[in-house]
Design a protein around this motif. Sequence first.
Motif, PDB file in Angstrom:
ATOM      1  N   ARG A 223       0.836  -1.341   0.102  1.00  0.00           N
ATOM      2  CA  ARG A 223       0.069   0.127   0.068  1.00  0.00           C
ATOM      3  C   ARG A 223       0.575   1.160   0.045  1.00  0.00           C
ATOM      4  NH1 ARG A 223      -2.527  -3.801   3.216  1.00  0.00           N
ATOM      5  NH2 ARG A 223      -4.748  -4.437   2.618  1.00  0.00           N
ATOM      6  N   TRP A 224       0.708   2.235  -0.813  1.00  0.00           N
ATOM      7  CA  TRP A 224       1.338   3.418  -1.065  1.00  0.00           C
ATOM      8  C   TRP A 224       0.509   4.663  -0.862  1.00  0.00           C
ATOM      9  CZ3 TRP A 224       4.336   4.735  -6.284  1.00  0.00           C
ATOM     10  CH2 TRP A 224       5.460   5.739  -5.789  1.00  0.00           C
ATOM     11  N   GLU A 225       0.626   5.289   0.217  1.00  0.00           N
ATOM     12  CA  GLU A 225      -0.356   6.458   0.525  1.00  0.00           C
ATOM     13  C   GLU A 225      -0.081   7.605  -0.200  1.00  0.00           C
ATOM     14  OE1 GLU A 225      -2.829   5.889   2.593  1.00  0.00           O
ATOM     15  OE2 GLU A 225      -2.499   3.971   3.237  1.00  0.00           O
ATOM     16  N   GLY A 226      -1.153   8.182  -0.123  1.00  0.00           N
ATOM     17  CA  GLY A 226      -1.007   9.517  -0.930  1.00  0.00           C
ATOM     18  C   GLY A 226      -2.265  10.572  -0.944  1.00  0.00           C
ATOM     19  N   THR A 227      -2.290  11.473  -1.830  1.00  0.00           N
ATOM     20  CA  THR A 227      -3.342  12.455  -2.081  1.00  0.00           C
ATOM     21  C   THR A 227      -3.494  12.475  -3.473  1.00  0.00           C
ATOM     22  OG1 THR A 227      -2.190  14.686  -1.776  1.00  0.00           O
ATOM     23  CG2 THR A 227      -3.096  13.605   0.200  1.00  0.00           C
ATOM     24  N   VAL A 228      -4.896  12.857  -3.936  1.00  0.00           N
ATOM     25  CA  VAL A 228      -5.236  13.055  -5.419  1.00  0.00           C
ATOM     26  C   VAL A 228      -5.038  14.617  -5.801  1.00  0.00           C
ATOM     27  CG1 VAL A 228      -7.123  12.940  -7.050  1.00  0.00           C
ATOM     28  CG2 VAL A 228      -6.874  11.068  -5.423  1.00  0.00           C
ATOM     29  N   LEU A 229      -4.131  14.914  -6.736  1.00  0.00           N
ATOM     30  CA  LEU A 229      -4.116  16.332  -7.011  1.00  0.00           C
ATOM     31  C   LEU A 229      -5.334  16.461  -7.810  1.00  0.00           C
ATOM     32  CD1 LEU A 229      -0.445  15.789  -8.450  1.00  0.00           C
ATOM     33  CD2 LEU A 229      -1.220  16.999  -6.369  1.00  0.00           C
ATOM     34  N   ALA A 230      -5.437  17.972  -8.039  1.00  0.00           N
ATOM     35  CA  ALA A 230      -6.483  18.786  -8.768  1.00  0.00           C
ATOM     36  C   ALA A 230      -6.345  18.740 -10.189  1.00  0.00           C
ATOM     37  CB  ALA A 230      -6.550  19.914  -8.255  1.00  0.00           C
ATOM     38  N   GLN A 231      -5.043  18.304 -10.736  1.00  0.00           N
ATOM     39  CA  GLN A 231      -4.751  18.137 -12.244  1.00  0.00           C
ATOM     40  C   GLN A 231      -3.460  17.135 -12.377  1.00  0.00           C
ATOM     41  OE1 GLN A 231      -4.300  22.084 -13.561  1.00  0.00           O
ATOM     42  NE2 GLN A 231      -2.079  22.367 -12.824  1.00  0.00           N
ATOM     43  N   PRO A 232      -3.699  16.781 -13.591  1.00  0.00           N
ATOM     44  CA  PRO A 232      -2.338  15.684 -13.635  1.00  0.00           C
ATOM     45  C   PRO A 232      -0.990  16.352 -13.878  1.00  0.00           C
ATOM     46  CG  PRO A 232      -4.136  15.119 -15.230  1.00  0.00           C
ATOM     47  CD  PRO A 232      -4.754  16.496 -14.671  1.00  0.00           C
TER      48      PRO A 232
ATOM     49  N   TYR B   3      -2.863   5.826 -12.994  1.00  0.00           N
ATOM     50  CA  TYR B   3      -3.563   7.282 -12.175  1.00  0.00           C
ATOM     51  C   TYR B   3      -1.773   7.780 -11.810  1.00  0.00           C
ATOM     52  CZ  TYR B   3      -7.964   5.108 -12.039  1.00  0.00           C
ATOM     53  OH  TYR B   3      -9.263   4.469 -12.531  1.00  0.00           O
ATOM     54  N   ASP B   4      -0.825   7.514 -11.909  1.00  0.00           N
ATOM     55  CA  ASP B   4       0.437   7.859 -11.612  1.00  0.00           C
ATOM     56  C   ASP B   4       0.459   9.745 -11.466  1.00  0.00           C
ATOM     57  OD1 ASP B   4       1.009   5.373 -11.255  1.00  0.00           O
ATOM     58  OD2 ASP B   4       2.730   5.451 -12.871  1.00  0.00           O
ATOM     59  N   PRO B   5      -0.028  10.189 -12.825  1.00  0.00           N
ATOM     60  CA  PRO B   5       0.092  11.401 -12.690  1.00  0.00           C
ATOM     61  C   PRO B   5      -0.976  12.413 -11.608  1.00  0.00           C
ATOM     62  CG  PRO B   5      -0.501  10.673 -15.070  1.00  0.00           C
ATOM     63  CD  PRO B   5      -0.703   9.746 -14.117  1.00  0.00           C
ATOM     64  N   LEU B   6      -1.656  11.579 -11.088  1.00  0.00           N
ATOM     65  CA  LEU B   6      -2.814  12.079 -10.240  1.00  0.00           C
ATOM     66  C   LEU B   6      -2.570  11.798  -8.588  1.00  0.00           C
ATOM     67  CD1 LEU B   6      -6.217  11.836 -11.634  1.00  0.00           C
ATOM     68  CD2 LEU B   6      -4.854  14.047 -11.502  1.00  0.00           C
ATOM     69  N   LEU B   7      -1.592  10.944  -8.398  1.00  0.00           N
ATOM     70  CA  LEU B   7      -1.474  10.572  -6.970  1.00  0.00           C
ATOM     71  C   LEU B   7      -0.127  11.157  -6.380  1.00  0.00           C
ATOM     72  CD1 LEU B   7      -2.679   8.848  -4.675  1.00  0.00           C
ATOM     73  CD2 LEU B   7      -1.012   7.374  -4.989  1.00  0.00           C
TER      74      LEU B   7
ATOM     75  N   ARG C  47       6.539  14.539  -4.498  1.00  0.00           N
ATOM     76  CA  ARG C  47       6.262  14.491  -5.901  1.00  0.00           C
ATOM     77  C   ARG C  47       4.969  13.508  -6.353  1.00  0.00           C
ATOM     78  NH1 ARG C  47      12.051  13.405  -8.544  1.00  0.00           N
ATOM     79  NH2 ARG C  47      12.531  12.649  -6.240  1.00  0.00           N
ATOM     80  N   ALA C  48       4.486  14.010  -7.481  1.00  0.00           N
ATOM     81  CA  ALA C  48       3.420  12.719  -8.057  1.00  0.00           C
ATOM     82  C   ALA C  48       4.079  11.542  -8.696  1.00  0.00           C
ATOM     83  CB  ALA C  48       2.556  13.501  -9.192  1.00  0.00           C
ATOM     84  N   VAL C  49       3.595  10.483  -8.612  1.00  0.00           N
ATOM     85  CA  VAL C  49       4.234   9.082  -9.094  1.00  0.00           C
ATOM     86  C   VAL C  49       4.698   9.437 -10.398  1.00  0.00           C
ATOM     87  CG1 VAL C  49       3.663   6.713  -9.506  1.00  0.00           C
ATOM     88  CG2 VAL C  49       2.784   7.793  -7.418  1.00  0.00           C
ATOM     89  N   ALA C  50       4.011  10.112 -11.496  1.00  0.00           N
ATOM     90  CA  ALA C  50       4.331  10.409 -12.668  1.00  0.00           C
ATOM     91  C   ALA C  50       5.568  11.222 -12.878  1.00  0.00           C
ATOM     92  CB  ALA C  50       3.491  10.998 -13.417  1.00  0.00           C
TER      93      ALA C  50
END
Length: 212
Positions: A150-159, A167-171, A178-181
């Motif tokens: 499990r890899w914890e994060g938050t969803v961004l407002a844009q990629p 979903y790498d550009p959003l987490l 940083r975002a995963v992307a």
Amino acid sequence: MRLVLASNNAKKLKELQALFAALPIELVTQGSLGVTEAEEPFHTFVENGLAKARHASVATGLPAIADDSGLCVDALGGQPGVASAHFAPLPEAAAGHSDREALRRLQDEANNSLLLQRLAGAADRRARFVSTLVAVRSAADPEPLIAFGRWEGTVLAQPVGSGGFGYDPLLHIPALGRAVAELPAELKNQHSHRALAARQLAALMRGAWRLG
């Protein structure tokens, strides 16, 4: 040992090959062996992972590894969850496409767009990538090996970013800033949900299967 990966995702194959590089195994995709994708009718990652691994093993006679993974968002009650790969309907632009990777990119864009729509105005944007890896020696293996990450994060407002997939550009990963992307592959393979699950599974395979 030759194992069939119960997936036709070239990027997932490359990621798992890197993660299992220290083990004496050769991973090949089920598609390269003419195996169709399994049905995934269940509501949990572990059940779908087992179904996919058994399907690949039945069809090939080989040991198999399956990864069932996705994004679970708290504000959406855990969705998209096991439906992560097909969260949104395919856009009309996908009609007539025969290239698997092109279709996957279109699906990813549609999924990300729908997720942002569902989270519009949401204050709670906590989410996590979840990976469940399942390995079986045969379709009838009574002792499947199961590992979780499990890899914890938050969803961004844009990629943001151009790496990875899904979903790498959003987490956004707060621990890495940083975002995963935006992460280089080497860093992602150290910290990701799939990396965590792969390390657990590698340890299980070394012990139970006497590998390495």
